[in-house]
Design a protein around this motif. Structure first.
Motif, PDB file in Angstrom:
ATOM      1  N   ALA A  78      14.200  -0.598  -2.534  1.00  0.00           N
ATOM      2  CA  ALA A  78      14.564   0.429  -1.869  1.00  0.00           C
ATOM      3  C   ALA A  78      15.832   0.682  -1.508  1.00  0.00           C
ATOM      4  N   ARG A  79      16.505  -0.618  -1.057  1.00  0.00           N
ATOM      5  CA  ARG A  79      17.816  -0.810  -0.712  1.00  0.00           C
ATOM      6  C   ARG A  79      18.988  -1.144  -1.592  1.00  0.00           C
TER       7      ARG A  79
ATOM      8  N   ALA B 296      13.841   6.612  -7.101  1.00  0.00           N
ATOM      9  CA  ALA B 296      13.956   6.523  -5.599  1.00  0.00           C
ATOM     10  C   ALA B 296      12.541   7.283  -5.192  1.00  0.00           C
ATOM     11  N   THR B 297      12.096   8.344  -6.091  1.00  0.00           N
ATOM     12  CA  THR B 297      10.830   8.875  -5.906  1.00  0.00           C
ATOM     13  C   THR B 297       9.514   7.984  -6.178  1.00  0.00           C
TER      14      THR B 297
ATOM     15  N   ASP C 216       5.646   4.228  -3.937  1.00  0.00           N
ATOM     16  CA  ASP C 216       5.070   2.960  -3.721  1.00  0.00           C
ATOM     17  C   ASP C 216       4.843   2.716  -2.187  1.00  0.00           C
ATOM     18  N   LEU C 217       5.939   3.123  -1.388  1.00  0.00           N
ATOM     19  CA  LEU C 217       5.699   2.716  -0.175  1.00  0.00           C
ATOM     20  C   LEU C 217       4.863   3.491   0.911  1.00  0.00           C
TER      21      LEU C 217
ATOM     22  N   PHE D  31      10.631  13.537  -1.415  1.00  0.00           N
ATOM     23  CA  PHE D  31       9.240  13.304  -1.352  1.00  0.00           C
ATOM     24  C   PHE D  31       8.547  13.034  -0.029  1.00  0.00           C
ATOM     25  N   LEU D  32       9.468  12.350   0.996  1.00  0.00           N
ATOM     26  CA  LEU D  32       9.091  12.147   2.155  1.00  0.00           C
ATOM     27  C   LEU D  32       8.952  13.362   2.927  1.00  0.00           C
ATOM     28  N   LYS D  33       9.829  14.340   2.863  1.00  0.00           N
ATOM     29  CA  LYS D  33       9.711  15.576   3.446  1.00  0.00           C
ATOM     30  C   LYS D  33       8.439  16.229   3.094  1.00  0.00           C
TER      31      LYS D  33
END
Length: 332
Positions: A29-30, A41-42, A47-48, A92-94
């Motif tokens: 991710a970093r 990124a998505t 995965d996270l 995606f997190l939103k």
């Protein structure tokens, strides 16, 4: 290698797998690849937020870890993803924050409500002759909640509060008291009075240095006072009880055990107890003068404060009518 050692090794191995996967995803991710690619990124976000909690659930599914812990893991993974991923790559997190987290909250609340209902039903079903509130509550919690030591600890805290503020009915069966011969309630009353006076003085003195520490110390004293009140009331409302099939040895909130009468091997005066490991259960701890020694044919579980358990085969207790207890336990 013992069974307990195998369980420990298995738990460490599973934890190592989860931590390794989490660290790997965190490093990805970093990385620069994620910064330059919306698609990657998505994928990392999925995965996270999805894959990692699923891996956690698979790792704990056959263990004693409650399945409900997957919810805080999911929330923690979502929070970690929002920190690790670039601000421009968090669409995606939103979506997860908008829809999935509220759904998870509803599921958790519904599950907890279902468990509370099941625990209440189990408590009402615990109508075995001789059992009192603390024993019934502990059995109900252990039956419906995991892990077992957490269930026992929760049952202890709740039953202590009930004993302190509302009390309970004396259990059914032939009962024997243990609070009249040495008057432990008198000494407990003195201790409680001293605790109240000391708490007030300490609070005033400590508040001059730190009000927060003073209130924390006072809260600890209040908690201890509640425990003492529960024990004060419990030594009279939780008597030693003998039913047709079982012996219930109790000592306020300091401990209790239930044992089949067939397992009682001998009941003697304390002077005849001989040598060997003996578990002493008294209303005032080492200040109590035991007068009865009971030996069982095999170890039995003694439930102690805060959900702890000891297996004992020889126990020393104080009873107001030791000869009557000995007679009823040894009768054919």
């Amino acid at each position: 290698m013992t069974h307990f050692e195998r369980i420990q090794i298995s738990a460490v191995f599973r934890a190592a797998i989860f931590v390794s996967v989490a660290l790997t995803l965190g490093l990805i991710a970093r990385s620069q690849l994620v910064t330059s690619s919306d698609l990657l990124a998505t994928a990392v976000a999925i995965d996270l937020v999805v894959t990692l909690p699923v891996i956690y659930l698979l790792l704990i599914r056959k263990s004693s870890v409650p399945k409900t812990t997957v919810v805080p893991v999911f929330v923690a993974c979502t929070l970690a993803a929002s920190i690790l991923l670039p601000d421009s790559q968090t669409e995606f997190l939103k979506i997860i924050a908008t829809y999935a987290i509220p759904v998870a909250e509803v599921v958790v609340i519904g599950y907890l409500g279902f468990r509370i209902y099941r625990t209440r039903a189990a408590f009402l079903a615990e109508q075995g002759a001789g059992r009192d509130l603390m024993e019934r509550l502990r059995n109900a919690f252990v039956r419906e909640l995991k892990p077992e030591f957490v269930a026992r600890a929760a049952a202890f805290e709740i039953s202590t509060l009930i004993l302190a503020f509302w009390g309970q009915r004396r259990p059914e069966g032939v009962t024997f008291t243990y609070h009249r011969r040495d008057s432990p309630r008198t000494l407990l009353g003195v201790f409680m009075g001293l605790l109240v006076a000391e708490t007030a003085v300490v609070h005033i003195l400590v508040a001059m240095w730190s009000p927060i520490v003073a209130w924390l110390a006072t809260a600890a004293s209040v908690y201890l006072l509640i425990q003492m009140i529960a024990h004060f009331r419990g030594v009279s409302s939780r008597p030693i009880t003998v039913t047709k099939e079982s012996l219930f040895i109790r000592c306020g909130i300091l401990g209790d055990l239930e044992v089949d009468l067939k397992l009682v091997d001998s009941v003697k005066h304390i002077s005849e107890r001989g040598t060997g490991d003996i578990f002493e259960l008294g209303t005032l701890g080492p200040l109590t003068q035991a007068n009865v020694f009971i030996e069982f044919t095999r170890p039995v579980a003694v439930y102690k404060p805060f959900g702890s358990v000891s297996n004992v085969q020889r126990i020393a207790i104080a009873v107001d009518e030791p000869e009557s207890l000995r007679e009823i336990l040894l009768r054919p």
